[in-house]
Structures are given as C-alpha cells and as structure tokens.
Design a protein around this motif. Structure first.
Motif, PDB file in Angstrom:
ATOM      1  N   THR A   1      76.890 110.743 -96.408  1.00  0.00           N
ATOM      2  CA  THR A   1      76.984 111.156 -97.982  1.00  0.00           C
ATOM      3  C   THR A   1      78.495 111.777 -98.238  1.00  0.00           C
ATOM      4  O   THR A   1      78.962 111.584 -99.024  1.00  0.00           O
ATOM      5  CB  THR A   1      75.871 112.508 -98.015  1.00  0.00           C
ATOM      6  N   LEU A   2      78.908 112.610 -96.934  1.00  0.00           N
ATOM      7  CA  LEU A   2      80.062 113.294 -97.117  1.00  0.00           C
ATOM      8  C   LEU A   2      81.314 112.253 -97.300  1.00  0.00           C
ATOM      9  O   LEU A   2      82.268 112.415 -97.890  1.00  0.00           O
ATOM     10  CB  LEU A   2      80.431 114.140 -95.971  1.00  0.00           C
ATOM     11  N   ILE A   3      81.164 111.197 -96.337  1.00  0.00           N
ATOM     12  CA  ILE A   3      82.123 110.163 -96.386  1.00  0.00           C
ATOM     13  C   ILE A   3      82.337 109.574 -98.001  1.00  0.00           C
ATOM     14  O   ILE A   3      83.219 109.305 -98.167  1.00  0.00           O
ATOM     15  CB  ILE A   3      81.880 109.166 -95.286  1.00  0.00           C
ATOM     16  N   ARG A   4      80.920 109.148 -98.303  1.00  0.00           N
ATOM     17  CA  ARG A   4      80.780 108.389 -99.491  1.00  0.00           C
ATOM     18  C   ARG A   4      81.723 109.393-100.566  1.00  0.00           C
ATOM     19  O   ARG A   4      82.530 109.005-101.335  1.00  0.00           O
ATOM     20  CB  ARG A   4      79.461 108.352 -99.813  1.00  0.00           C
TER      21      ARG A   4
ATOM     22  N   TYR B   1      91.534 112.727 -97.883  1.00  0.00           N
ATOM     23  CA  TYR B   1      91.297 111.459 -96.781  1.00  0.00           C
ATOM     24  C   TYR B   1      91.451 112.137 -95.538  1.00  0.00           C
ATOM     25  O   TYR B   1      90.693 111.699 -94.592  1.00  0.00           O
ATOM     26  CB  TYR B   1      92.642 110.456 -96.812  1.00  0.00           C
ATOM     27  N   SER B   2      92.186 113.292 -95.527  1.00  0.00           N
ATOM     28  CA  SER B   2      92.177 113.939 -94.111  1.00  0.00           C
ATOM     29  C   SER B   2      90.889 114.522 -93.661  1.00  0.00           C
ATOM     30  O   SER B   2      90.385 114.472 -92.709  1.00  0.00           O
ATOM     31  CB  SER B   2      93.163 114.885 -93.770  1.00  0.00           C
ATOM     32  N   ALA B   3      90.205 114.999 -94.626  1.00  0.00           N
ATOM     33  CA  ALA B   3      88.914 115.694 -94.620  1.00  0.00           C
ATOM     34  C   ALA B   3      87.863 114.439 -94.333  1.00  0.00           C
ATOM     35  O   ALA B   3      87.019 114.974 -93.336  1.00  0.00           O
ATOM     36  CB  ALA B   3      88.479 116.540 -95.818  1.00  0.00           C
ATOM     37  N   ALA B   4      87.843 113.482 -94.789  1.00  0.00           N
ATOM     38  CA  ALA B   4      87.067 112.488 -94.582  1.00  0.00           C
ATOM     39  C   ALA B   4      87.191 112.037 -92.870  1.00  0.00           C
ATOM     40  O   ALA B   4      86.081 111.547 -92.540  1.00  0.00           O
ATOM     41  CB  ALA B   4      87.127 111.245 -95.578  1.00  0.00           C
ATOM     42  N   GLU B   5      88.449 111.797 -92.823  1.00  0.00           N
ATOM     43  CA  GLU B   5      88.745 111.392 -91.374  1.00  0.00           C
ATOM     44  C   GLU B   5      88.112 112.128 -90.447  1.00  0.00           C
ATOM     45  O   GLU B   5      87.546 111.651 -89.051  1.00  0.00           O
ATOM     46  CB  GLU B   5      90.180 111.359 -91.060  1.00  0.00           C
ATOM     47  N   THR B   6      87.822 113.441 -90.641  1.00  0.00           N
ATOM     48  CA  THR B   6      87.223 114.359 -89.318  1.00  0.00           C
ATOM     49  C   THR B   6      85.841 113.899 -89.422  1.00  0.00           C
ATOM     50  O   THR B   6      85.197 114.323 -88.439  1.00  0.00           O
ATOM     51  CB  THR B   6      87.210 115.768 -90.153  1.00  0.00           C
ATOM     52  N   LEU B   7      85.280 112.977 -90.226  1.00  0.00           N
ATOM     53  CA  LEU B   7      83.813 112.571 -90.026  1.00  0.00           C
ATOM     54  C   LEU B   7      83.932 111.266 -89.439  1.00  0.00           C
ATOM     55  O   LEU B   7      82.880 110.404 -89.210  1.00  0.00           O
ATOM     56  CB  LEU B   7      83.190 112.564 -91.389  1.00  0.00           C
TER      57      LEU B   7
ATOM     58  N   SER C   1      88.308 105.767 -90.758  1.00  0.00           N
ATOM     59  CA  SER C   1      89.549 105.860 -90.757  1.00  0.00           C
ATOM     60  C   SER C   1      90.101 105.557 -92.225  1.00  0.00           C
ATOM     61  O   SER C   1      89.476 104.945 -93.325  1.00  0.00           O
ATOM     62  CB  SER C   1      90.346 104.438 -90.111  1.00  0.00           C
ATOM     63  N   ARG C   2      91.427 106.018 -92.490  1.00  0.00           N
ATOM     64  CA  ARG C   2      92.115 105.757 -93.608  1.00  0.00           C
ATOM     65  C   ARG C   2      92.186 104.411 -94.192  1.00  0.00           C
ATOM     66  O   ARG C   2      91.859 104.003 -95.436  1.00  0.00           O
ATOM     67  CB  ARG C   2      93.371 106.691 -93.946  1.00  0.00           C
ATOM     68  N   ASP C   3      92.354 103.497 -93.323  1.00  0.00           N
ATOM     69  CA  ASP C   3      92.571 102.352 -93.559  1.00  0.00           C
ATOM     70  C   ASP C   3      91.154 101.603 -94.124  1.00  0.00           C
ATOM     71  O   ASP C   3      91.043 101.083 -95.115  1.00  0.00           O
ATOM     72  CB  ASP C   3      92.878 101.337 -92.520  1.00  0.00           C
ATOM     73  N   GLN C   4      89.956 102.016 -93.415  1.00  0.00           N
ATOM     74  CA  GLN C   4      88.721 101.550 -93.758  1.00  0.00           C
ATOM     75  C   GLN C   4      88.112 102.134 -95.245  1.00  0.00           C
ATOM     76  O   GLN C   4      87.778 101.371 -95.952  1.00  0.00           O
ATOM     77  CB  GLN C   4      87.649 102.036 -92.707  1.00  0.00           C
TER      78      GLN C   4
END
Ligand code: FAQ
Length: 329
Positions: A49-52, A99-105, A108-111
């Motif tokens: 949910t957070l990544i989304r 993006y950095s906050a999402a990467e912690t989950l 990857s930024r590319d994805q």
C-alpha cells in the motif's frame, strides 16, 4: 473518523482476532503511534500500500512539473519567471524525496518509473488538464497546491517514518507554492477587467478537477478503510474535500471571483459549505487515460526516460568500475 471509513463497507477489514500474532503486534505498534521504520517487520499489505501511494505521489510531483513548465518561457515578467522556475524545481525535489522514501520499502526507482510508463502506477488526475492561460498557473498554485497541503499535512503524522519525515519538508515548500499562486490570481483580479475575466475562466476550469484530487467519495474508496487502520490515511477523502471547500470559498470571495457551483451555500447547522454533485464519470474517465493531456504526459515522461538511457548506462558502468576497483584493492 476511522469508524466512519470502516462503516462505508467498501473494503472489508479483517477482525483483530483473525490477525496472526505478528500482525497483531504490528497493529498494536501503529495503534500506539510508534513509527514503522524500514527495517521493522511489516505486513506485505502495508508495504504494498505504501509503495503504491508513495510512488504515485512521487510520479504526481514529477508529472506535475509539466503543466507549469509549459509557461516558463511565457511568464509575464522576469520576477514571475524566476518564481515559477523555483517552484518547478521544488516539485522535482519532492519527487526525489518521495522516490527515496519508497525505495526504503524495497522497490527500485527504475521499477517505479517503468510502472508509471506502463500505466500500472497512477499519478494525480489533476495533471491531465491543460494550462491554457497564465491564470491557470495561478490556479495550480492556489487550488492544486492548496489541495495538496490539505491532503499532505496529515501525512506528516502518518505511521511510516520515511514518508512522514519527507512530508514535513514538502509541506513547507507547498505553503510557499500556494501563496505564489494566490498572488498571481490576486494580481489578475486587481488588474484590467480582461485579466479578471481570465482568472474567472481559469477558476471555472480548475475548480471541479481540484475537488476530484482528493479521490473518490468515501463510499467508493477501496483503499481507505485499511489505510486508515494502518494510519497511512488520517482523514477520509470526503473530509479533506470538505476542508478544501470551506477554506477556499472565502478566499474566492476576497478575490471577487465566483465558484462555478450553483448549489454552493453556507450550511448554518453544519458550520460548513454544502456544495454541488461532482461529476465522477469525468474523474474515472481521466483515470482510465482519457483526460485532455494523459497521452501527452506519458509520452513526455517516456521520452525523458529514453533520452536519459545513455546517462544511466554511464553511471552504472562507472559504479561497476568502482566496485571492481575496491574489490581488487
Ligand atoms: N488521481 O481508494 P482510494 C501535488 C485512485 S501532489 C489519480 O481513495 P487512496 C503537488 C487511487 O490511487 C498530488 N488516481 O485511494 C504538486 C486508487 O487506485 P489504485 C498527489 C486517484 O490511495 C502541486 C483509486 O483511485 N498527491 O499536487 C486519485 O486511499 C502542483 C481508489 O481511490 C498525493 O498523491 C487522483 N486524484 O486515496 C505538484 C497524496 N484519487 O491505486 C506540482 C498522497 C484516487 O488502488 C504542481 N496520496 N485515485 O489503483 C493520497 O493521499 C491518496 O493516495 C489519495 C487516494 C487521497 C490520492
């Protein structure tokens, strides 16, 4: 508020006794307002949910630069151009924090970018509308950043540490953005009758899409109940939308502009404004890709991604070389 979201019945929440002991302990931490950090155990649903949400939020900041970028070369004065450039750069920064906050989950930024380009990930519906006149730039600041602040201030207190901390700085910058938008609109409203008319027409274009930014009505919001239980969402879509109306109507009155809603009136009993029905078919159509600018926005992002391939390749080659060097040493 939480009970109200659950009552909508859109999403069925599992009863506490149905949760595994690990899930119960996780929920208890959230209930006790203890922040969840990247290395803490978390449920897969919470992570997804957070990544989304965070990636969609990041995409919105980046795509949100495009309608404003359209006016950089045509800003009416050097001062307005400098302010607009600074604001657009801020949006890029917001995208990067997010993006950095999402990467912690663990994504990857590319994805995340590939998911945006394939249409799997969304970005805010509002950025699929065009900026036809300079007054639209004022409306983005006043209404869109105004709505963003209302939605994002509660996110500073959300349960996921990296997201909450990123939002503190973002909200400070959004406050400046909203003020600059109001200032643009005020200058137009104090200008010639033609300038005031331009502001009114822009308000007519942006009012309803700005209210749609808060998402579908609570009765149709599929994610709200679970996000509220996880304290990702602290207020419902409709609660925040109401706050937007109550905050903005007096500002429009001050500017001498009329809100394009014949059903708008102050409700003495509720101490809030009643407002007209939102055309949700327009919202869902924009989400499906049929807004005025959807194709353009994705095409622009795809071109930026393709044009940057040589640079990403160069960075990767450099990183590999450095790693090989340090291994050899
Ligand atoms: N646009 O169940 P819910 C900005 C989707 S940043 C597109 O209620 P949720 C800065 C939603 O994803 C603006 N899609 O969903 C700036 C879901 O689909 P999914 C962005 C939308 O997540 C200013 C489905 O509908 N802000 O403006 C929208 O609980 C100026 C069902 O909805 C954020 O992202 C929409 N408006 O609540 C930059 C804030 N609304 O994903 C440049 C963080 C809903 O299941 C210039 N996000 N959907 O396939 C949030 O607070 C939430 O994600 C909501 C939606 C409130 C947006």
């Amino acid at each position: 508020m939480y009970a109200q979201m659950v009552d909508t019945g859109v999403a069925s929440l599992r009863a506490v006794e149905e949760l595994s002991p690990e899930e119960q302990a996780f929920q208890e931490r959230i209930d006790a307002d203890i922040k969840i950090e990247p290395r803490d155990w978390m449920t897969e649903g919470y992570r997804k949910t957070l990544i989304r949400q965070i990636s969609q939020h990041a995409h919105s900041e980046i795509v949100g630069q495009l309608p404003e970028g359209n006016w950089v070369t045509r800003a009416p004065t050097l001062k307005r151009k400098t302010i607009l450039l600074a604001k657009i750069q801020d949006e890029a920064g917001h995208g990067l924090y997010l993006y950095s906050a999402a990467e912690t989950l663990g994504v990857s930024r590319d994805q995340m970018t590939l998911d945006l380009l394939s249409g799997k990930a969304k970005y805010s519906s509002i950025f699929n509308y065009p900026t036809l006149s300079w007054a639209d730039i004022g409306m983005i600041g006043w209404l869109v950043d105004g709505a963003a602040i209302i939605n994002q201030i509660p996110l500073c207190r959300c349960s996921y540490g990296p997201y909450a901390r990123a939002m503190v700085r973002i909200c400070k910058e959004e406050a400046f953005h909203a003020r600059q938008g109001f200032d643009v609109v005020m200058a137009l409203c104090r200008g010639t009758p033609e300038q005031k008319q331009m502001a009114q027409e822009a308000l007519n274009r942006w009012w309803w899409p700005a209210l749609m930014m808060f998402g579908p009505p609570d009765t149709e919001s599929v994610n709200s109940a679970q996000s509220a239980r996880w304290k990702i969402k602290l207020f419902s879509n409709d609660e925040l939308r109401q706050r937007m109306v109550d905050q903005t109507v007096p500002q429009a009155e001050f500017l001498g502009l009329s809100i394009p809603d014949p059903d708008l009136r102050w409700n003495e009993e509720r101490g809030q404004y009643d407002f007209g029905a939102i055309d949700w078919s327009e919202f869902y159509s924009v989400l499906k890709g049929n807004g005025p600018c959807n194709r353009d926005r994705i095409q622009t992002r795809r071109k930026a991604w393709d044009d940057g391939a040589w640079f990403r390749d160069g960075l990767n080659a450099h990183a590999e070389k450095q790693t090989a060097k340090s291994k050899a040493a």
